[in-house]
Design a protein around this motif. Sequence first.
Motif, PDB file in Angstrom:
ATOM      1  N   TYR A 183      66.529  38.698  64.400  1.00 17.05           N
ATOM      2  CA  TYR A 183      65.708  39.842  64.007  1.00 17.05           C
ATOM      3  C   TYR A 183      65.657  40.942  65.076  1.00 17.05           C
ATOM      4  N   ARG A 192      63.731  41.634  53.043  1.00 16.69           N
ATOM      5  CA  ARG A 192      64.681  40.769  53.748  1.00 16.69           C
ATOM      6  C   ARG A 192      65.741  40.207  52.803  1.00 16.69           C
ATOM      7  N   VAL A 241      65.695  42.292  59.304  1.00 21.08           N
ATOM      8  CA  VAL A 241      64.276  42.510  59.035  1.00 21.08           C
ATOM      9  C   VAL A 241      64.008  43.988  58.807  1.00 21.08           C
TER      10      VAL A 241
END
Length: 275
Positions: free
Chosen positions: A43, A88, A105
């Motif tokens: 992420y 996502r 993300v």
Amino acid sequence: MRKFAILLAAAALVLVAGLGAWQRPFREYPGIEYNTFPLPQDYREKTEWAFARLMYPQAYGSRGFRNRNGDWREGNSMWTQDYPRADRHFSQAIRRLTRLHSRSVEQPVNLDDGDDVYNWPWLYAVQTGQWRLTDPQALKLREYLLRGGFFMADDFWGESQWLVFLDSMQRVFPDRPIVDIPERDPILRTVYDLSDRYQVPGARYLQTGVTYKCDGCPARWRGIYDDKGRVLVAMSFNSDLGDSWEWADDPNYDEKFSALGIRIGINYIVYAMTH
């Protein structure tokens, strides 16, 4: 010629690095559907594109506000519908179906955060039939779009929500009409041929078998254009593309709806990045 190409590539790297330096870091908020959601291992990866979700204040009397402090900037309000599951899932689809280097993300974006919105070329908002932008926010969104940004408004239904949506959008662009997107518009052909479009239902379809949220609410694909014919704002009115992303991994949600929702989203993104 090769020296010029090397210099051009170096300049591009400097530009990307500069944009990254000014972007606000990744952040999460509690949502009205999800309060905990596992973070992917990558992420923190620096990428060329991220799903930017617009944070906004709600219209007076609108439903779904669950923040005890009444502060939309802390999450738990309608801008968090489907968040972050839809964001996502859709980002995963972009990674698989395009060559766009997409972050795993999302990024919540607040128009009040200085110049941050200008770092995100594609901006999405859900439940825009329940928003109410302030005048400074409307002005900021207008400037963002005229500088080359792209805005997608999704999941608002019926005449009453349309009027709430218009109250803010007409303050963004009082001088530009909202029109149905023509069938031959490049935005409907950029990656996928979207000539066969149909209403994309929300998750309630799983219980009701009904694709619409209100009687007499056919799907409409509308837009606002600039002076050169570029789409600035795309609206999926009377459809819920966010749910089609959110439930794309649920075998009970019809694949045809997620397939269309993902194709529309990818067309809008690639169009925004190339026009």
